[in-house]
Design an enzyme around this catalytic site. Structure first.
Site, PDB file in Angstrom:
ATOM      1  N   LYS A 110      12.112  -2.192  23.153  1.00 14.72           N
ATOM      2  CA  LYS A 110      11.669  -1.404  21.555  1.00 14.72           C
ATOM      3  C   LYS A 110      10.827  -0.469  21.960  1.00 14.72           C
ATOM      4  O   LYS A 110       9.750   0.078  22.797  1.00 14.72           O
ATOM      5  CB  LYS A 110      11.346  -2.770  20.962  1.00 14.72           C
ATOM      6  CG  LYS A 110      11.116  -2.026  19.403  1.00 14.72           C
ATOM      7  CD  LYS A 110      12.501  -2.464  19.291  1.00 14.72           C
ATOM      8  CE  LYS A 110      12.512  -2.587  17.682  1.00 14.72           C
ATOM      9  NZ  LYS A 110      14.132  -3.470  16.770  1.00 14.72           N
ATOM     10  N   GLY A 222      14.617  -5.962   1.129  1.00 14.83           N
ATOM     11  CA  GLY A 222      14.320  -4.856   1.423  1.00 14.83           C
ATOM     12  C   GLY A 222      15.082  -3.984   0.974  1.00 14.83           C
ATOM     13  O   GLY A 222      16.256  -4.612   0.757  1.00 14.83           O
ATOM     14  N   TYR A 223      15.577  -2.535   0.752  1.00 16.27           N
ATOM     15  CA  TYR A 223      16.886  -1.535   0.518  1.00 16.27           C
ATOM     16  C   TYR A 223      17.221  -0.627   1.211  1.00 16.27           C
ATOM     17  O   TYR A 223      17.394   0.403   0.911  1.00 16.27           O
ATOM     18  CB  TYR A 223      16.604  -1.286  -1.325  1.00 16.27           C
ATOM     19  CG  TYR A 223      18.083  -1.683  -1.547  1.00 16.27           C
ATOM     20  CD1 TYR A 223      18.087  -2.393  -2.117  1.00 16.27           C
ATOM     21  CD2 TYR A 223      18.519  -0.503  -1.793  1.00 16.27           C
ATOM     22  CE1 TYR A 223      20.014  -2.440  -2.542  1.00 16.27           C
ATOM     23  CE2 TYR A 223      20.104  -0.534  -2.519  1.00 16.27           C
ATOM     24  CZ  TYR A 223      20.535  -1.583  -3.063  1.00 16.27           C
ATOM     25  OH  TYR A 223      21.519  -1.199  -3.273  1.00 16.27           O
ATOM     26  N   GLY A 224      16.202  -1.145   3.079  1.00 19.30           N
ATOM     27  CA  GLY A 224      16.392  -0.195   3.805  1.00 19.30           C
ATOM     28  C   GLY A 224      17.921   0.257   4.225  1.00 19.30           C
ATOM     29  O   GLY A 224      18.935  -0.337   3.983  1.00 19.30           O
ATOM     30  N   ASN A 225      18.412   0.425   5.326  1.00 16.31           N
ATOM     31  CA  ASN A 225      19.928   0.117   5.619  1.00 16.31           C
ATOM     32  C   ASN A 225      20.410  -0.779   5.751  1.00 16.31           C
ATOM     33  O   ASN A 225      21.048  -1.635   5.806  1.00 16.31           O
ATOM     34  CB  ASN A 225      20.298   0.621   7.834  1.00 16.31           C
ATOM     35  CG  ASN A 225      21.526   0.248   8.368  1.00 16.31           C
ATOM     36  OD1 ASN A 225      21.442  -0.632   8.930  1.00 16.31           O
ATOM     37  ND2 ASN A 225      22.039   1.417   8.129  1.00 16.31           N
ATOM     38  N   ALA A 226      19.673  -2.162   6.527  1.00 14.44           N
ATOM     39  CA  ALA A 226      20.526  -3.213   6.119  1.00 14.44           C
ATOM     40  C   ALA A 226      20.412  -4.101   5.248  1.00 14.44           C
ATOM     41  O   ALA A 226      21.087  -4.546   4.841  1.00 14.44           O
ATOM     42  CB  ALA A 226      19.803  -4.530   7.059  1.00 14.44           C
ATOM     43  N   GLY A 227      19.176  -4.200   4.083  1.00 13.79           N
ATOM     44  CA  GLY A 227      18.659  -4.820   3.083  1.00 13.79           C
ATOM     45  C   GLY A 227      20.346  -4.008   1.792  1.00 13.79           C
ATOM     46  O   GLY A 227      21.414  -4.558   1.473  1.00 13.79           O
ATOM     47  N   TYR A 228      20.351  -2.316   1.761  1.00 16.91           N
ATOM     48  CA  TYR A 228      21.320  -1.626   1.151  1.00 16.91           C
ATOM     49  C   TYR A 228      22.975  -2.350   1.327  1.00 16.91           C
ATOM     50  O   TYR A 228      24.099  -2.277   0.441  1.00 16.91           O
ATOM     51  CB  TYR A 228      21.127  -0.175   1.509  1.00 16.91           C
ATOM     52  CG  TYR A 228      22.360   0.491   0.783  1.00 16.91           C
ATOM     53  CD1 TYR A 228      22.787  -0.137  -0.383  1.00 16.91           C
ATOM     54  CD2 TYR A 228      23.283   0.948   1.234  1.00 16.91           C
ATOM     55  CE1 TYR A 228      24.535   0.913  -1.342  1.00 16.91           C
ATOM     56  CE2 TYR A 228      24.244   1.835   1.039  1.00 16.91           C
ATOM     57  CZ  TYR A 228      24.933   1.630   0.270  1.00 16.91           C
ATOM     58  OH  TYR A 228      26.350   1.844  -0.197  1.00 16.91           O
TER      59      TYR A 228
HETATM   60  N1  GLU Z   1      16.734  -1.740  15.316  1.00 12.67           N
HETATM   61  C1  GLU Z   1      17.977  -2.536  15.089  1.00 12.67           C
HETATM   62  C2  GLU Z   1      17.255  -4.074  15.813  1.00 12.67           C
HETATM   63  O1  GLU Z   1      16.682  -4.365  15.526  1.00 12.67           O
HETATM   64  C3  GLU Z   1      19.277  -2.123  16.897  1.00 12.67           C
HETATM   65  C4  GLU Z   1      19.012  -1.792  17.545  1.00 12.67           C
HETATM   66  C5  GLU Z   1      20.194  -1.171  18.751  1.00 12.67           C
HETATM   67  O2  GLU Z   1      21.112  -0.685  17.985  1.00 12.67           O
HETATM   68  O3  GLU Z   1      20.052  -0.978  19.831  1.00 12.67           O
HETATM   69  O4  GLU Z   1      18.697  -4.859  16.192  1.00 12.67           O
END
Ligand code: GLU
Length: 420
Positions: A110, A222-228
């Site tokens: 990360k 949350g309404y970012g990529n995952a939430g939306y």
């Molecule tokens: N950031 C995303 C996660 O936490 C995706 C990680 C990725 O695609 O490498 O799973």
């Protein structure tokens, strides 16, 4: 590890504590356990960025390669004002378990930069993204460590980072980073993959619990990529009704259901979901405790703690965020019969399609969308049932079961390599 009220636990200690519980259940050898409690490698960098004003501002960034026994490190980069090395360590650990639980040949990593992207211009963000890769690029590569988007990082940012890395090595390397725009080697289906994979786990959880998802109500924090995309796909695929959503400014509630596209358009216009027509305002805290069938925390870590978990009574918590629930809260939810689909299982769809993107980049051949969807469903379904089987066999909750599945796989790879 109990916390004083109002104090957030150190997320890396939470991650270590979750591992300790699984290690005990697995009877993990002490040296394997000790190895897995710490990141294998980390790089702390200083990034000078020329701001639009002409002054040079200094940013702090990190990249943690938590464990690469199963393959190159994989995991996103976050741009966040409250980023710390310990959040990045925790998120890198969770990536390790995430890649293992869906059984893709990648390790966990990360990255993070302490910055406030909302207050930066596009030019400043580009220079920061390039500056980050200038510093961290020496430990990245398709065979070593492959970043991706996360909180407040976008496909455009991935494009700049890919370009900067390619300049460092002198040729285009699409496989160094995933979540890229399609025109630069991104994969079809990567944009909604986190939520889509989560929807597959919700579908299987409903089947297991005997719930009809087309009668279920949903609250999404949350309404970012995952939430939306969860707000879009839960109704589209399973027929659920989304009654509440939120973002960092607050939430909105409408018992008759919210139209995900109209809410997105409102957010794009006003920079928040708050004030959407026909909805009542609701705080983020109240949204979590809303009476409903499915709760999907889809923002940041540690929002479900021992101080509010007792008041949460959904049938399913689908953790699209990383680390939303503390170990104390897990025990409370389990006792209360709430079925938790743990983060690194529920949100593994993102990295799964990132893996597909990396395969396509390295192979140079690109897949159709229905192929991506088919393989994603297969991976998520298998992972869900591996974890559910482990939970039933050992009479533990889904998080501990997910850890047991993932940790055993990483431990096996380390043993086979002769590391431990
Ligand atoms: N950031 C995303 C996660 O936490 C995706 C990680 C990725 O695609 O490498 O799973």
């Amino acid at each position: 590890m109990a916390q004083a009220p109002g104090m957030l636990a150190n997320p890396f200690q939470v991650a270590q504590e979750q591992l300790d519980i699984a290690a005990k259940k697995l009877n993990l050898a002490p040296q394997v356990h000790a190895f897995l409690r710490e990141p294998m490698r980390e790089l702390h960098v200083t990034i000078p960025v020329r701001m639009d004003s002409g002054e040079v501002k200094i940013f702090k960034g990190f990249r943690v390669q938590y464990n690469d026994a199963r393959g190159p490190a994989k995991g996103g980069i976050r741009f966040h004002p409250q980023e710390t090395i310990d959040t990045v360590r925790a998120l890198a650990a969770w990536m390790t378990w995430k890649c293992a639980v869906v059984d893709i040949p990648l390790g966990g990593g990360k990255g993070g930069v302490i910055c406030d992207p909302k207050s930066m211009s596009e030019g400043e963000l580009e220079r920061l993204s390039r500056g980050y890769v200038n510093q961290v690029g020496r430990i990245l590569g398709p065979e070593t460590d492959v970043p991706a988007p996360d909180v407040y990082t976008t496909p455009q940012i991935m494009a700049w980072m890919m370009d900067e890395y390619s300049k460092l090595v002198g040729h285009t390397v699409p496989g160094v980073i995933t979540g890229k725009p399609l025109a630069l080697g991104g994969s079809l289906g990567r944009d909604d993959a986190t939520a889509r994979g989560g929807v597959h786990t919700v579908r299987d959880a409903c089947k297991h619990l005997g719930i009809d998802p087309s009668k279920a109500t949903v609250a999404i924090q949350g309404y970012g990529n995952a939430g939306y995309f969860a707000a879009k796909l839960l109704p589209e695929i399973l027929g659920c009704k989304v009654v509440a959503v939120s973002d960092s400014q607050g939430g909105i509630y409408n018992p008759r259901g919210l139209d995900s596209e109209a809410v997105l358009a409102h957010k794009q216009r006003t920079s928040s979901v708050v004030g959407f027509r026909g909805s009542k305002p609701i705080s983020n805290a109240d949204l979590l405790e809303l009476d409903g069938d499915i709760l999907a925390p889809s923002a940041l870590e540690e929002v479900i703690t021992e101080s509010n978990a007792g008041r949460m009574k959904p049938k399913i918590i689908a953790e699209l965020a990383n680390g939303p629930t503390t170990p104390e809260a897990d025990d409370i939810l389990y006792k209360n019969g709430v079925f938790v689909i743990p983060d690194f299982l529920c949100n593994a769809g993102g990295v799964t399609v990132s893996y597909f993107e990396w395969v396509q980049n390295n192979y140079g051949l690109y897949w159709e969308l229905d192929e991506v969807h088919r393989l994603l469903d297969k991976k998520m379904t298998k992972a869900f049932h591996d974890v559910l089987g482990m939970a039933q066999k050992n009479k533990v909750h889904m998080r501990t079961a997910a850890y047991m599945v993932a940790v055993a796989r990483v431990a096996e790879a380390m043993k086979l390599r002769g590391w431990v």
